[in-house]
Design a protein around this motif. Structure first.
Motif, PDB file in Angstrom:
ATOM      1  N   LEU A 108      83.737  55.183  26.226  1.00 27.82           N
ATOM      2  CA  LEU A 108      82.437  55.726  26.447  1.00 27.82           C
ATOM      3  C   LEU A 108      81.555  55.008  25.818  1.00 27.82           C
ATOM      4  O   LEU A 108      81.599  54.627  24.387  1.00 27.82           O
ATOM      5  CB  LEU A 108      82.106  57.515  26.201  1.00 27.82           C
ATOM      6  N   MET A 109      80.175  54.804  25.747  1.00 32.20           N
ATOM      7  CA  MET A 109      79.222  54.042  25.089  1.00 32.20           C
ATOM      8  C   MET A 109      78.789  55.357  24.089  1.00 32.20           C
ATOM      9  O   MET A 109      78.121  56.266  24.547  1.00 32.20           O
ATOM     10  CB  MET A 109      78.116  53.609  25.917  1.00 32.20           C
ATOM     11  N   PRO A 110      78.770  55.075  22.802  1.00 34.83           N
ATOM     12  CA  PRO A 110      78.588  56.104  22.019  1.00 34.83           C
ATOM     13  C   PRO A 110      77.122  56.340  21.832  1.00 34.83           C
ATOM     14  O   PRO A 110      76.605  57.562  21.469  1.00 34.83           O
ATOM     15  CB  PRO A 110      79.046  55.661  20.369  1.00 34.83           C
ATOM     16  N   VAL A 111      76.220  55.555  22.427  1.00 34.43           N
ATOM     17  CA  VAL A 111      74.630  55.881  22.142  1.00 34.43           C
ATOM     18  C   VAL A 111      74.065  56.425  23.408  1.00 34.43           C
ATOM     19  O   VAL A 111      73.021  56.670  23.440  1.00 34.43           O
ATOM     20  CB  VAL A 111      73.839  54.339  21.836  1.00 34.43           C
ATOM     21  N   LEU A 112      75.095  56.703  24.569  1.00 34.82           N
ATOM     22  CA  LEU A 112      74.522  57.335  25.740  1.00 34.82           C
ATOM     23  C   LEU A 112      75.104  58.824  26.011  1.00 34.82           C
ATOM     24  O   LEU A 112      76.404  58.913  25.435  1.00 34.82           O
ATOM     25  CB  LEU A 112      74.842  56.567  26.920  1.00 34.82           C
ATOM     26  N   THR A 113      74.354  59.523  26.419  1.00 28.18           N
ATOM     27  CA  THR A 113      74.947  60.893  26.848  1.00 28.18           C
ATOM     28  C   THR A 113      75.944  60.731  27.875  1.00 28.18           C
ATOM     29  O   THR A 113      76.000  59.730  28.567  1.00 28.18           O
ATOM     30  CB  THR A 113      73.704  61.961  27.214  1.00 28.18           C
ATOM     31  N   ALA A 114      76.617  61.880  28.076  1.00 28.65           N
ATOM     32  CA  ALA A 114      77.532  61.965  29.120  1.00 28.65           C
ATOM     33  C   ALA A 114      77.005  61.564  30.368  1.00 28.65           C
ATOM     34  O   ALA A 114      77.576  60.796  31.070  1.00 28.65           O
ATOM     35  CB  ALA A 114      78.291  63.285  29.253  1.00 28.65           C
ATOM     36  N   GLU A 115      75.943  61.948  30.917  1.00 27.86           N
ATOM     37  CA  GLU A 115      75.363  61.673  31.917  1.00 27.86           C
ATOM     38  C   GLU A 115      74.987  60.304  32.057  1.00 27.86           C
ATOM     39  O   GLU A 115      75.174  59.755  33.009  1.00 27.86           O
ATOM     40  CB  GLU A 115      73.792  62.468  31.853  1.00 27.86           C
ATOM     41  N   LYS A 116      74.605  59.741  31.015  1.00 29.81           N
ATOM     42  CA  LYS A 116      74.203  58.097  31.167  1.00 29.81           C
ATOM     43  C   LYS A 116      75.379  57.329  31.081  1.00 29.81           C
ATOM     44  O   LYS A 116      75.356  56.323  31.768  1.00 29.81           O
ATOM     45  CB  LYS A 116      73.238  57.883  29.839  1.00 29.81           C
ATOM     46  N   ASN A 117      76.314  57.768  30.702  1.00 23.34           N
ATOM     47  CA  ASN A 117      77.519  57.044  30.597  1.00 23.34           C
ATOM     48  C   ASN A 117      78.030  56.909  32.037  1.00 23.34           C
ATOM     49  O   ASN A 117      78.739  56.058  32.638  1.00 23.34           O
ATOM     50  CB  ASN A 117      78.650  57.853  29.635  1.00 23.34           C
TER      51      ASN A 117
END
Lengths: 234, 396
Positions: A108-117
């Motif tokens: 997962l992209m650590p700088v994005l929220t679950a929703e944005k991922n």
């Protein structure tokens, strides 16, 4: 989520065809054969577990199925498309439209929220912001993480992270889900939850799943188990 | 399918949000570029300030007449009779019957610098009352002007700030002669403010110059005044003089030192920039390396290699841009308007000027930063674009 709209009548028809697929690498002057003249057919709606010792070629096969790598020879056909004849940029576009990946370490992209991922694959489509939001909500609901939509990966447990990764893999309704040791980093209970989720997706949504695993208990959740050794199916 | 162009801001945004996790290496790049841009703007602001001061003093309706071949006032000379004849040539403005012309004497004297307590050459100009008519922008701002026939000085505001014993009321000795400072003048920050002025007749006597001068400045009559004056000078075979616009003369005078500063400034800035580029390359390689799995994941999902490469460049340019802005702001705050004096090679005397951190210099500095960022990010961007996805996905 458009997974509900899957054509159930298509289940059972051929999705993936490998004809005499070989893959070799060069290690200095030495040629290393990873896959040898492999023939394989995977039907739509199948849940296939690929097992085998390290170096048997199962991850290489998964990479070929995902369009991340190209075979050295042979024909690789997925959903009618000849992947072995595609350029790198064609493969990139093909991946965006046809494959969902689930990795051992979630990625997962650590700088994005679950929703944005989860939204990431949809950013490559022409969907409007409202449509994307709707799809993301449906995907997160499907994996049971609606409540955690605005959490960052470091605020989630390993199991939750993998659920987000599954939602990301599903959200664009790909033809095939490719899972590389999806429970390799999880404890038994959480691993079972994830495997049950994959099983549900396969049985209820008709998703075609190919899963690489070392774990026989994980493989038991699949409809078909294939063993590999030295680049061949055994 | 969204175009590659639309993917760039998405990936760039993720890269930028990721910077706090790489604060150390990113700060090194920012610091390096800030230093380069600071030095670049700082050095060039010195050249710009010097040039500005020189050019400000030059009027376009005033001609300076010197002996042919003389490249500076110091090297010129003319007698009183010649000065009179020249003053009556056509092309010169008249105030009633009298032409507006100012014969002047120019010597250099030793004065002590306040900052270093060492002596330096300062121009001492002997003038008649017409000098104030020719130079319209010059005004006495403290005390009064000198009384003709006395050892009195009026001093430029700039030279007064930089050199000792030049306050109104101070007495100062040049050789065996003592002078009294009776006033200070301003000339819109132009070159004249770097000079000391006294009565030409007194200066002639003190320096044993008889009744000779070195130059004449004349007010030109209209657009064709210069041409008429040149024709007049050429028509008299006994004249060996040439006329030049004061603005052209001072522009010419400013060239050697400006060129010298720029000749030093550019190589220094370029050498430092090379260092900063390596800093940026290192930072961006680290950035790509720490994001290997993220980049591979994006590529696996379907993001293109070109947007990944460009977003790496965007990050590099952004870091450089931040460095450039920091460097420019610091130099502006520290140096803009900072007054110094230096030897003008052309006149062998001190010119007092302010560092000028102009908008143009800041823009040039920022462009310099962008170029550093682009070069620094180029190879890491190629690496990011060519990451072997399958291998990179499994990196822990």
């Amino acid at each position: 989520m458009t997974a509900q709209a899957v054509n159930k009548s298509a289940i059972g028809s051929t999705l993936v065809e490998l004809k005499s697929i070989s893959k070799h690498y060069r290690k200095g002057k030495e040629k290393v054969n990873v896959l040898n003249e492999l023939n394989l057919t995977i039907n739509r709606g199948d849940f296939l577990a690929l097992m085998g010792p390290s170096g048997s070629g199962k991850t290489t096969l998964l990479n070929l199925l995902g369009g991340l790598d190209k075979p050295s020879s042979g024909e690789l056909i997925i959903g009618g498309a000849r992947l072995d004849q595609m350029s790198n940029s064609q493969l990139t576009r093909w991946r965006a439209q046809n494959v969902g990946f689930i990795f051992q370490f979630y990625n997962l992209m650590p700088v994005l929220t679950a929703e944005k991922n989860v939204e990431l694959p949809l950013l490559l489509t022409n969907l409007s912001s409202a449509q994307r939001k709707k799809h993301v909500a449906a995907a997160l609901s499907l994996v049971g993480l609606s409540e955690r939509a605005d959490h960052y990966p470091n605020e989630l447990s390993g199991g939750q992270e993998q659920r987000v990764a599954i939602a990301r893999a599903l959200v664009s309704d790909p033809q095939i889900l490719l899972c590389d040791e999806p429970t390799g980093d999880l404890d038994r209970t959480t691993a079972d939850e994830i495997l049950n989720l994959l099983q549900t997706l396969n049985q209820q949504q008709g998703k075609t799943i190919v899963m690489v695993t070392h774990d026989p208990r994980a493989a038991d959740h699949a409809k078909t188990i294939l063993n590999m050794d030295k680049g061949r199916l055994v | 399918m969204s175009s590659s162009f639309l993917q760039i801001p998405i990936i760039s945004w993720m890269n930028i949000k990721n910077i706090p996790q790489r604060l150390g290496t990113s700060s090194v790049a920012v610091f390096g570029v800030a230093c380069v841009v600071g030095v670049f703007i700082g050095v060039l602001s010195m050249a710009t300030g010097f040039q500005r001061t020189m050019l400000k003093g030059g009027a376009e309706d005033v001609a300076i007449i010197m002996r042919s071949g003389a490249t500076s006032e110091m090297a010129s000379g003319l007698g009183y009779a010649q000065a009179q004849e020249i003053s009556h040539l056509p092309g010169i403005v008249r105030d009633g019957e009298e032409p507006v012309s100012s014969p002047e004497l120019y010597v250099v004297v030793d004065v002590t610098k306040r900052t270093t307590n060492t002596s330096a050459n300062v121009p001492l100009r002997g003038v008649l009352s017409a000098a104030f008519t020719v130079r319209k922008n010059l005004k006495i701002v403290e005390g009064r002007t000198f009384t003709p026939g006395t050892n009195e000085l009026v001093v430029g505001r700039a030279v007064q700030r930089q050199f000792a014993q030049l306050n109104v009321g101070d007495k100062i000795k040049f050789g065996s002669t003592e002078w009294t400072v009776v006033g200070a003048f301003e000339a819109d920050g132009g070159l004249a403010e770097s000079e000391l002025w006294c009565d030409a007749k007194v200066l002639q006597e003190v320096y044993r110059r008889g009744n000779s001068f070195q130059t004449i400045r004349v007010k030109l009559d209209g657009a064709d005044g210069m041409q008429k004056l040149k024709t007049g000078l050429a028509s008299n075979p006994t004249f060996n003089f040439s006329a030049q616009l004061e603005s052209d003369y001072l522009a010419e005078q400013s060239k050697p030192l400006t060129l010298f500063i720029k000749t030093i400034g550019w190589p220094v800035a370029i050498l430092m920039a090379i260092g900063a580029i390596f800093g940026a390359i290192n930072t961006m390689y680290t950035s790509v390396s720490t994001r290997t799995r993220e980049i591979a994941t994006l590529r696996a999902i379907g993001f293109g290699s070109l947007p990944v490469a460009i977003s790496t460049l965007v990050e590099s340019i952004l870091l450089s841009l931040i460095g450039g802005v920091i460097g420019a702001v610091i130099v502006y705050l520290l140096f803009n308007g900072y007054t110094v004096s230096t030897l003008n090679f052309s006149s062998f005397s001190q010119v007092v000027f302010d560092f000028a951190v102009t908008k143009d210099l800041i823009v040039q500095g920022i462009w310099f930063a962008v170029i550093i960022g682009f070069i620094g990010g180029f190879f890491p961007a190629i690496r990011a674009a060519n990451l072997p996805i399958a291998t990179a996905l499994r990196e822990v």
